[in-house]
Motif scaffolding. Sequence first.
Motif, PDB file in Angstrom:
ATOM      1  N   TRP A 121       0.837  -1.204   0.000  1.00 12.97           N
ATOM      2  CA  TRP A 121       0.000   0.000   0.000  1.00 12.97           C
ATOM      3  C   TRP A 121       0.873   1.257   0.000  1.00 12.97           C
ATOM      4  CZ3 TRP A 121      -3.400   1.662   4.680  1.00 12.97           C
ATOM      5  CH2 TRP A 121      -4.492   2.421   4.263  1.00 12.97           C
ATOM      6  N   MET A 122       1.894   1.260   0.828  1.00 13.78           N
ATOM      7  CA  MET A 122       2.784   2.411   0.905  1.00 13.78           C
ATOM      8  C   MET A 122       3.553   2.589  -0.404  1.00 13.78           C
ATOM      9  SD  MET A 122       5.537   3.363   3.807  1.00 13.78           S
ATOM     10  CE  MET A 122       4.475   4.377   4.804  1.00 13.78           C
ATOM     11  N   ARG A 123       4.077   1.491  -0.951  1.00 12.53           N
ATOM     12  CA  ARG A 123       4.801   1.556  -2.232  1.00 12.53           C
ATOM     13  C   ARG A 123       3.909   2.103  -3.344  1.00 12.53           C
ATOM     14  NH1 ARG A 123       6.408  -3.685  -1.890  1.00 12.53           N
ATOM     15  NH2 ARG A 123       5.083  -4.166  -3.649  1.00 12.53           N
ATOM     16  N   ASN A 124       2.623   1.855  -3.226  1.00 13.22           N
ATOM     17  CA  ASN A 124       1.661   2.332  -4.208  1.00 13.22           C
ATOM     18  C   ASN A 124       0.997   3.642  -3.792  1.00 13.22           C
ATOM     19  OD1 ASN A 124       1.312   0.290  -6.551  1.00 13.22           O
ATOM     20  ND2 ASN A 124       1.647  -0.928  -4.706  1.00 13.22           N
ATOM     21  N   HIS A 125       1.629   4.350  -2.884  1.00 12.97           N
ATOM     22  CA  HIS A 125       1.221   5.701  -2.463  1.00 12.97           C
ATOM     23  C   HIS A 125      -0.238   5.771  -2.021  1.00 12.97           C
ATOM     24  CE1 HIS A 125       5.108   6.886  -3.968  1.00 12.97           C
ATOM     25  NE2 HIS A 125       4.823   6.257  -5.101  1.00 12.97           N
ATOM     26  N   PHE A 126      -0.667   4.745  -1.282  1.00 12.46           N
ATOM     27  CA  PHE A 126      -2.017   4.724  -0.718  1.00 12.46           C
ATOM     28  C   PHE A 126      -3.071   4.946  -1.804  1.00 12.46           C
ATOM     29  CE2 PHE A 126       0.968   5.960   2.579  1.00 12.46           C
ATOM     30  CZ  PHE A 126       0.698   5.018   3.558  1.00 12.46           C
ATOM     31  N   SER A 127      -2.886   4.255  -2.941  1.00 13.94           N
ATOM     32  CA  SER A 127      -3.738   4.457  -4.112  1.00 13.94           C
ATOM     33  C   SER A 127      -5.149   3.899  -3.946  1.00 13.94           C
ATOM     34  CB  SER A 127      -3.089   3.823  -5.348  1.00 13.94           C
ATOM     35  OG  SER A 127      -2.909   2.429  -5.129  1.00 13.94           O
ATOM     36  N   THR A 160      -8.351   2.947  -0.852  1.00 12.61           N
ATOM     37  CA  THR A 160      -8.815   3.297   0.489  1.00 12.61           C
ATOM     38  C   THR A 160      -8.481   2.173   1.477  1.00 12.61           C
ATOM     39  OG1 THR A 160     -10.969   2.234   0.222  1.00 12.61           O
ATOM     40  CG2 THR A 160     -10.778   4.572  -0.492  1.00 12.61           C
ATOM     41  N   PRO A 161      -8.501   2.487   2.763  1.00 12.97           N
ATOM     42  CA  PRO A 161      -8.299   1.420   3.755  1.00 12.97           C
ATOM     43  C   PRO A 161      -9.332   0.298   3.601  1.00 12.97           C
ATOM     44  CG  PRO A 161      -8.080   3.557   4.811  1.00 12.97           C
ATOM     45  CD  PRO A 161      -8.563   3.807   3.410  1.00 12.97           C
ATOM     46  N   ASP A 162     -10.579   0.660   3.299  1.00 13.02           N
ATOM     47  CA  ASP A 162     -11.610  -0.366   3.128  1.00 13.02           C
ATOM     48  C   ASP A 162     -11.288  -1.296   1.962  1.00 13.02           C
ATOM     49  OD1 ASP A 162     -13.223   0.388   5.281  1.00 13.02           O
ATOM     50  OD2 ASP A 162     -14.292   1.862   4.079  1.00 13.02           O
ATOM     51  N   ARG A 163     -10.802  -0.740   0.862  1.00 13.50           N
ATOM     52  CA  ARG A 163     -10.454  -1.571  -0.297  1.00 13.50           C
ATOM     53  C   ARG A 163      -9.268  -2.474   0.037  1.00 13.50           C
ATOM     54  NH1 ARG A 163     -11.441  -4.903  -4.088  1.00 13.50           N
ATOM     55  NH2 ARG A 163     -10.209  -4.683  -5.983  1.00 13.50           N
ATOM     56  N   LEU A 164      -8.304  -1.978   0.776  1.00  9.19           N
ATOM     57  CA  LEU A 164      -7.175  -2.801   1.185  1.00  9.19           C
ATOM     58  C   LEU A 164      -7.660  -3.980   2.027  1.00  9.19           C
ATOM     59  CD1 LEU A 164      -4.099  -3.248   1.172  1.00  9.19           C
ATOM     60  CD2 LEU A 164      -3.997  -1.833   3.237  1.00  9.19           C
ATOM     61  N   VAL A 165      -8.552  -3.714   2.961  1.00 13.86           N
ATOM     62  CA  VAL A 165      -9.116  -4.782   3.787  1.00 13.86           C
ATOM     63  C   VAL A 165      -9.813  -5.809   2.900  1.00 13.86           C
ATOM     64  CG1 VAL A 165     -10.858  -5.339   5.540  1.00 13.86           C
ATOM     65  CG2 VAL A 165      -9.342  -3.369   5.866  1.00 13.86           C
ATOM     66  N   GLU A 166     -10.595  -5.330   1.938  1.00 13.80           N
ATOM     67  CA  GLU A 166     -11.303  -6.255   1.039  1.00 13.80           C
ATOM     68  C   GLU A 166     -10.326  -7.138   0.275  1.00 13.80           C
ATOM     69  OE1 GLU A 166     -14.531  -6.854   1.095  1.00 13.80           O
ATOM     70  OE2 GLU A 166     -14.634  -5.327   2.672  1.00 13.80           O
ATOM     71  N   LEU A 167      -9.240  -6.573  -0.225  1.00 13.37           N
ATOM     72  CA  LEU A 167      -8.257  -7.370  -0.954  1.00 13.37           C
ATOM     73  C   LEU A 167      -7.593  -8.409  -0.059  1.00 13.37           C
ATOM     74  CD1 LEU A 167      -6.550  -4.683  -3.229  1.00 13.37           C
ATOM     75  CD2 LEU A 167      -8.057  -6.543  -3.948  1.00 13.37           C
ATOM     76  N   VAL A 168      -7.207  -7.995   1.142  1.00 17.38           N
ATOM     77  CA  VAL A 168      -6.573  -8.931   2.065  1.00 17.38           C
ATOM     78  C   VAL A 168      -7.541 -10.073   2.389  1.00 17.38           C
ATOM     79  CG1 VAL A 168      -5.691  -9.238   4.419  1.00 17.38           C
ATOM     80  CG2 VAL A 168      -4.951  -7.282   3.049  1.00 17.38           C
ATOM     81  N   LEU A 169      -8.771  -9.732   2.721  1.00 20.76           N
ATOM     82  CA  LEU A 169      -9.734 -10.780   3.076  1.00 20.76           C
ATOM     83  C   LEU A 169     -10.046 -11.681   1.885  1.00 20.76           C
ATOM     84  CD1 LEU A 169     -12.156  -8.842   5.423  1.00 20.76           C
ATOM     85  CD2 LEU A 169     -10.332 -10.430   6.050  1.00 20.76           C
ATOM     86  N   LYS A 170     -10.154 -11.103   0.714  1.00 20.80           N
ATOM     87  CA  LYS A 170     -10.436 -11.900  -0.481  1.00 20.80           C
ATOM     88  C   LYS A 170      -9.336 -12.932  -0.708  1.00 20.80           C
ATOM     89  CE  LYS A 170     -10.905 -11.687  -5.472  1.00 20.80           C
ATOM     90  NZ  LYS A 170     -10.936 -10.817  -6.648  1.00 20.80           N
ATOM     91  N   TRP A 171      -8.095 -12.496  -0.661  1.00 24.38           N
ATOM     92  CA  TRP A 171      -6.996 -13.391  -1.021  1.00 24.38           C
ATOM     93  C   TRP A 171      -6.487 -14.242   0.124  1.00 24.38           C
ATOM     94  CZ3 TRP A 171      -6.555 -14.910  -5.665  1.00 24.38           C
ATOM     95  CH2 TRP A 171      -7.087 -14.102  -6.676  1.00 24.38           C
ATOM     96  N   VAL A 172      -6.822 -13.866   1.336  1.00 22.90           N
ATOM     97  CA  VAL A 172      -6.393 -14.687   2.464  1.00 22.90           C
ATOM     98  C   VAL A 172      -7.491 -15.671   2.881  1.00 22.90           C
ATOM     99  CG1 VAL A 172      -5.678 -14.653   4.893  1.00 22.90           C
ATOM    100  CG2 VAL A 172      -4.771 -12.978   3.296  1.00 22.90           C
ATOM    101  N   TYR A 173      -8.756 -15.247   2.801  1.00 17.97           N
ATOM    102  CA  TYR A 173      -9.842 -16.084   3.295  1.00 17.97           C
ATOM    103  C   TYR A 173     -10.776 -16.600   2.202  1.00 17.97           C
ATOM    104  CZ  TYR A 173      -8.285 -13.941   7.578  1.00 17.97           C
ATOM    105  OH  TYR A 173      -7.525 -13.502   8.593  1.00 17.97           O
TER     106      TYR A 173
END
Length: 185
Positions: free
Chosen positions: A154-160, A162-175
């Motif tokens: 997220w940091m490398r991608n300059h917070f491109s 939202t936090p909610d979208r990051l959570v969605e991606l993590v949950l999608k690919w982890v769970y």
Amino acid sequence: MATTEEKFRAALMTLMERFPYDSISVQGICDEAGLSRKTFSRHFTCKEDVVAAQLKADIATPTATVLSVLSGAPFPDSSRVLLRHAYGAFYDNRAFYENAVHSLGLMWLSEHVMAAGKSIGTVPYEKDGINDETEMDFVVTLYSGIAATALCWWMRNHFSITPDRLVELVLKWVYDASPSKEMSK
């Protein structure tokens, strides 16, 4: 009333709004906080410790509080709340972290996010019936590493996103859609 540690953290954050991390000295932090160098030394060994303390305050401490409230919630549901809370706090202080990580590096961030995650302990995983100490250490390290990897990306991608979208991606690919789920069909 703010604790001594909070005063030092606030002082560094204030200074980093005006100056690059590398140009800030421990004495500068002490002066901004209105506290002595001797007092600083009782709490921290260097300014990197202040950044790590802020990271812990933004991620680990509130996460432990949220965990105590969500102790009975299913893991994916509690994970959504925990990650949103942690990533939201990191996002709120993103300018501070960008400034610090510019000098300290993504590896430093990753190591400290993992340490913050490990400081939360085994509470999120205890209901999974893990009885083996080695396996529990592995699980705690794995999920702390996932959180660290997501923050670094997220940091490398300059917070491109939202936090909610990051959570969605993590949950999608982890769970939800991990390759291992597909392979087990």
